[in-house]
Enzyme design. Structure first.
Site, PDB file in Angstrom:
ATOM      1  N   THR A 187      11.159  21.410 -11.505  1.00 39.52           N
ATOM      2  CA  THR A 187      10.787  20.273 -12.363  1.00 39.52           C
ATOM      3  C   THR A 187       9.731  19.425 -11.658  1.00 39.52           C
ATOM      4  O   THR A 187       9.483  18.289 -12.057  1.00 39.52           O
ATOM      5  CB  THR A 187      12.013  19.379 -12.670  1.00 39.52           C
ATOM      6  N   SER A 188       9.121  19.979 -10.581  1.00 38.22           N
ATOM      7  CA  SER A 188       8.174  19.164  -9.800  1.00 38.22           C
ATOM      8  C   SER A 188       6.726  19.392 -10.212  1.00 38.22           C
ATOM      9  O   SER A 188       6.187  18.621 -10.993  1.00 38.22           O
ATOM     10  CB  SER A 188       8.372  19.389  -8.312  1.00 38.22           C
ATOM     11  N   ARG A 189       6.116  20.428  -9.677  1.00 39.44           N
ATOM     12  CA  ARG A 189       4.752  20.775 -10.082  1.00 39.44           C
ATOM     13  C   ARG A 189       4.638  22.290 -10.095  1.00 39.44           C
ATOM     14  O   ARG A 189       5.146  22.964  -9.179  1.00 39.44           O
ATOM     15  CB  ARG A 189       3.708  20.180  -9.116  1.00 39.44           C
ATOM     16  N   PRO A 243       6.566  16.935  -3.734  1.00 37.65           N
ATOM     17  CA  PRO A 243       5.257  16.808  -4.385  1.00 37.65           C
ATOM     18  C   PRO A 243       4.368  18.011  -4.105  1.00 37.65           C
ATOM     19  O   PRO A 243       4.590  18.732  -3.124  1.00 37.65           O
ATOM     20  CB  PRO A 243       4.671  15.546  -3.753  1.00 37.65           C
ATOM     21  N   GLU A 248      -0.690  24.437 -16.605  1.00 32.50           N
ATOM     22  CA  GLU A 248      -0.129  23.819 -17.809  1.00 32.50           C
ATOM     23  C   GLU A 248      -1.100  22.900 -18.549  1.00 32.50           C
ATOM     24  O   GLU A 248      -0.910  22.595 -19.723  1.00 32.50           O
ATOM     25  CB  GLU A 248       1.132  23.020 -17.463  1.00 32.50           C
ATOM     26  N   ASP A 305      10.047  23.412 -15.820  1.00 32.87           N
ATOM     27  CA  ASP A 305       9.521  22.312 -16.634  1.00 32.87           C
ATOM     28  C   ASP A 305       8.023  22.138 -16.406  1.00 32.87           C
ATOM     29  O   ASP A 305       7.390  21.304 -17.050  1.00 32.87           O
ATOM     30  CB  ASP A 305      10.270  21.010 -16.276  1.00 32.87           C
ATOM     31  N   ASP A 365      13.927  19.009   3.836  1.00 34.56           N
ATOM     32  CA  ASP A 365      12.926  17.958   3.608  1.00 34.56           C
ATOM     33  C   ASP A 365      12.198  17.739   4.924  1.00 34.56           C
ATOM     34  O   ASP A 365      12.788  17.841   6.010  1.00 34.56           O
ATOM     35  CB  ASP A 365      13.606  16.655   3.153  1.00 34.56           C
ATOM     36  N   HIS A 374       6.950  20.135 -19.501  1.00 36.71           N
ATOM     37  CA  HIS A 374       6.828  18.954 -18.633  1.00 36.71           C
ATOM     38  C   HIS A 374       7.457  17.717 -19.291  1.00 36.71           C
ATOM     39  O   HIS A 374       6.792  16.710 -19.530  1.00 36.71           O
ATOM     40  CB  HIS A 374       5.348  18.684 -18.304  1.00 36.71           C
ATOM     41  N   ILE A 434      14.208  11.796  -6.629  1.00 31.98           N
ATOM     42  CA  ILE A 434      14.745  12.726  -7.634  1.00 31.98           C
ATOM     43  C   ILE A 434      15.737  13.702  -6.992  1.00 31.98           C
ATOM     44  O   ILE A 434      16.818  13.957  -7.534  1.00 31.98           O
ATOM     45  CB  ILE A 434      13.599  13.473  -8.354  1.00 31.98           C
TER      46      ILE A 434
HETATM   47  P1  NAI Z   1       9.660  11.265  -3.524  1.00 26.66           P
HETATM   48  O1  NAI Z   1       8.371  10.903  -2.905  1.00 26.66           O
HETATM   49  O2  NAI Z   1      10.718  10.210  -3.664  1.00 26.66           O
HETATM   50  O3  NAI Z   1      10.323  12.498  -2.743  1.00 26.66           O
HETATM   51  C1  NAI Z   1       9.596  13.617  -2.309  1.00 26.66           C
HETATM   52  C2  NAI Z   1      10.304  14.204  -1.102  1.00 26.66           C
HETATM   53  O4  NAI Z   1       9.599  15.386  -0.726  1.00 26.66           O
HETATM   54  C3  NAI Z   1      10.309  13.265   0.113  1.00 26.66           C
HETATM   55  O5  NAI Z   1      11.626  13.153   0.625  1.00 26.66           O
HETATM   56  C4  NAI Z   1       9.358  13.934   1.094  1.00 26.66           C
HETATM   57  O6  NAI Z   1       9.743  13.733   2.451  1.00 26.66           O
HETATM   58  C5  NAI Z   1       9.496  15.399   0.695  1.00 26.66           C
HETATM   59  N1  NAI Z   1       8.330  16.187   1.089  1.00 26.66           N
HETATM   60  C6  NAI Z   1       7.020  15.897   0.896  1.00 26.66           C
HETATM   61  N2  NAI Z   1       6.247  16.882   1.355  1.00 26.66           N
HETATM   62  C7  NAI Z   1       7.084  17.808   1.879  1.00 26.66           C
HETATM   63  C8  NAI Z   1       6.880  19.058   2.526  1.00 26.66           C
HETATM   64  N3  NAI Z   1       5.640  19.540   2.734  1.00 26.66           N
HETATM   65  N4  NAI Z   1       7.955  19.743   2.921  1.00 26.66           N
HETATM   66  C9  NAI Z   1       9.203  19.248   2.732  1.00 26.66           C
HETATM   67  N5  NAI Z   1       9.468  18.070   2.134  1.00 26.66           N
HETATM   68  C10 NAI Z   1       8.412  17.359   1.712  1.00 26.66           C
HETATM   69  O7  NAI Z   1       9.300  11.877  -4.948  1.00 26.66           O
HETATM   70  P2  NAI Z   1      10.229  11.988  -6.228  1.00 26.66           P
HETATM   71  O8  NAI Z   1      10.138  10.740  -7.019  1.00 26.66           O
HETATM   72  O9  NAI Z   1      11.567  12.475  -5.821  1.00 26.66           O
HETATM   73  O10 NAI Z   1       9.463  13.115  -7.053  1.00 26.66           O
HETATM   74  C11 NAI Z   1       9.375  14.439  -6.624  1.00 26.66           C
HETATM   75  C12 NAI Z   1       8.376  15.180  -7.482  1.00 26.66           C
HETATM   76  O11 NAI Z   1       8.864  15.300  -8.820  1.00 26.66           O
HETATM   77  C13 NAI Z   1       7.026  14.454  -7.700  1.00 26.66           C
HETATM   78  O12 NAI Z   1       6.159  14.664  -6.609  1.00 26.66           O
HETATM   79  C14 NAI Z   1       6.507  15.074  -8.954  1.00 26.66           C
HETATM   80  O13 NAI Z   1       5.740  16.204  -8.629  1.00 26.66           O
HETATM   81  C15 NAI Z   1       7.772  15.514  -9.683  1.00 26.66           C
HETATM   82  N6  NAI Z   1       7.978  14.782 -10.938  1.00 26.66           N
HETATM   83  C16 NAI Z   1       8.128  15.499 -12.084  1.00 26.66           C
HETATM   84  C17 NAI Z   1       8.323  14.867 -13.288  1.00 26.66           C
HETATM   85  C18 NAI Z   1       8.542  15.632 -14.562  1.00 26.66           C
HETATM   86  O14 NAI Z   1       8.436  15.052 -15.647  1.00 26.66           O
HETATM   87  N7  NAI Z   1       8.874  16.906 -14.520  1.00 26.66           N
HETATM   88  C19 NAI Z   1       8.320  13.406 -13.371  1.00 26.66           C
HETATM   89  C20 NAI Z   1       8.229  12.743 -12.087  1.00 26.66           C
HETATM   90  C21 NAI Z   1       8.036  13.423 -10.930  1.00 26.66           C
END
Ligand code: NAI
Length: 336
Positions: free
Chosen positions: A237-239, A211, A268, A263, A178, A300, A159
């Site tokens: 938009t994450s958590r 995440p 929530e 979001d 990251d 969300h 994302i």
């Molecule tokens: P992803 O797994 O592709 O990317 C997450 C990135 O965060 C990775 O590059 C990882 O190295 C980095 N990361 C993990 N822990 C870290 C830390 N402690 N410090 C620094 N970097 C760290 O995940 P993606 O698909 O990009 O999704 C990201 C987040 O978006 C999901 O975990 C979820 O919480 C949220 N999400 C929200 C949605 C919504 O409807 N609002 C829908 C889908 C996902």
């Protein structure tokens, strides 16, 4: 004929049911849809269902998982990428497999983050209401050019990367943090990685794409908010629990945070996805957030595009089929 795998869906919404029925056009799977959330009380409804399909605000703690396992569930199929709501250690101990949808449409969430930025910056939420009431005044609607601004991106996974591509299109400078930087992508897109502190200090807009984990809970707290530029725009938009909401509220009151697009919200699960418009809201923190003119909250809905919903349904059915056929689970969530 092979017996169909029976799946009990919790927290089902009409917008996703349609996509699951379409993906199951050959009726390989048997579904029971339930609108309520998965809780200790409702878990018994899935008795004798080998598969339980859960959503982001279902709470899969040890007690819930225990009830499911004792009543014949073998597979937890999450219709989400995030799995912070599952006690993975308990699932493993109970012999439950957990699968998820690691990727559906990174564009859906990234584009929603951009929608929040544009809304807050150009005050579209205010302009929409004003014009509907015949108020054509422009007072208080001044925004800023995104072009040339520095955008801090925390998390450059699927994302975060989609988000960076869009913001680059606006002519923004990107600075990213990251845990596992992708230097090749940074080179290709013309941006650099920094440590978290530097990203917080140097950005006019900060967007969170990591995440939720014990490491990242309240990553944005009073200390990190103080490091940010005065007037910063914060997008999540994450958590929800990536941000300490009380500290954000204090920073908004002081004017230190200029605006926030959220979001997701820490608490929530009892609110989002439900129509509570005729009820008294009990969460004073949520209600306080809702009062700020410079905060846009959405419920969300980052994932809520037709393409994303279709991919979620397809991948979930793929996950179920692999389990049914005793194949290795491509999208299994394992405890590390
Ligand atoms: P992803 O797994 O592709 O990317 C997450 C990135 O965060 C990775 O590059 C990882 O190295 C980095 N990361 C993990 N822990 C870290 C830390 N402690 N410090 C620094 N970097 C760290 O995940 P993606 O698909 O990009 O999704 C990201 C987040 O978006 C999901 O975990 C979820 O919480 C949220 N999400 C929200 C949605 C919504 O409807 N609002 C829908 C889908 C996902």
């Amino acid at each position: 004929m092979e017996p169909k795998i029976k799946t009990y869906f919790f927290d089902t919404h009409s917008f996703e049911k349609k996509h699951f029925c379409e993906a199951n056009h050959d009726a390989i799977h048997e579904f029971t849809f339930f609108e309520g959330k998965l809780t200790e009380k409702s878990a018994i409804l899935a008795k004798d269902y080998p598969c339980v399909c859960a959503f982001v605000n279902d709470h899969l703690d040890e007690n819930v998982l225990k009830i499911l396992a004792e009543n014949g569930t073998k597979l937890i199929a999450l219709r989400s990428a995030g799995y912070n709501h599952v006690n993975l250690a308990a699932a493993r101990n109970l012999g439950l497999k957990v699968v998820r949808v690691p990727e559906y449409s990174p564009f859906s969430v990234a584009e929603h983050a951009v929608a929040l930025i544009l809304t807050l910056n150009r005050k579209i939420h205010k302009a929409y209401n004003r014009v509907r009431e015949g108020n054509f005044s422009l007072e208080g609607l001044v925004g800023f050019d995104l072009h040339g601004k520095t955008v801090g991106v925390i998390g450059t996974g699927k994302i975060g990367k989609a988000f960076i591509r869009i913001m680059k299109g606006f002519g923004c400078h990107i600075v990213a943090f990251d845990k596992f930087p992708d230097q090749q992508f940074a080179k290709e897109m013309g941006f650099h990685y920094s440590d978290l502190e530097q990203v917080l200090i140097s950005s006019e807009i900060i967007s969170l794409h990591i995440p939720l984990s014990p490491d990242t809970r309240h990553m944005i707290d009073q200390k990190s908010l103080e490091l940010m530029k005065r007037g910063v725009m914060l997008i999540n938009t994450s958590r929800g629990a990536l941000i300490d909401t009380m500290s954000l509220i204090s920073a908004l009151k002081l004017g230190h945070v200029g605006s926030a697009g959220l979001d997701v919200y820490e608490e929530e699960e009892n609110y989002f996805f439900n129509d509570l418009s005729s009820q008294v809201l009990e969460d004073d923190v949520l209600v306080r957030l809702m009062t700020f003119p410079n905060v846009v909250l959405t419920s969300h809905q980052g994932f809520l595009t037709a393409e994303a919903l279709s991919k979620i349904a397809q991948t979930t059915l793929f996950n179920m089929s692999q389990f049914e056929h005793h194949e290795p689970l491509t999208n299994e969530v394992v405890l590390v």
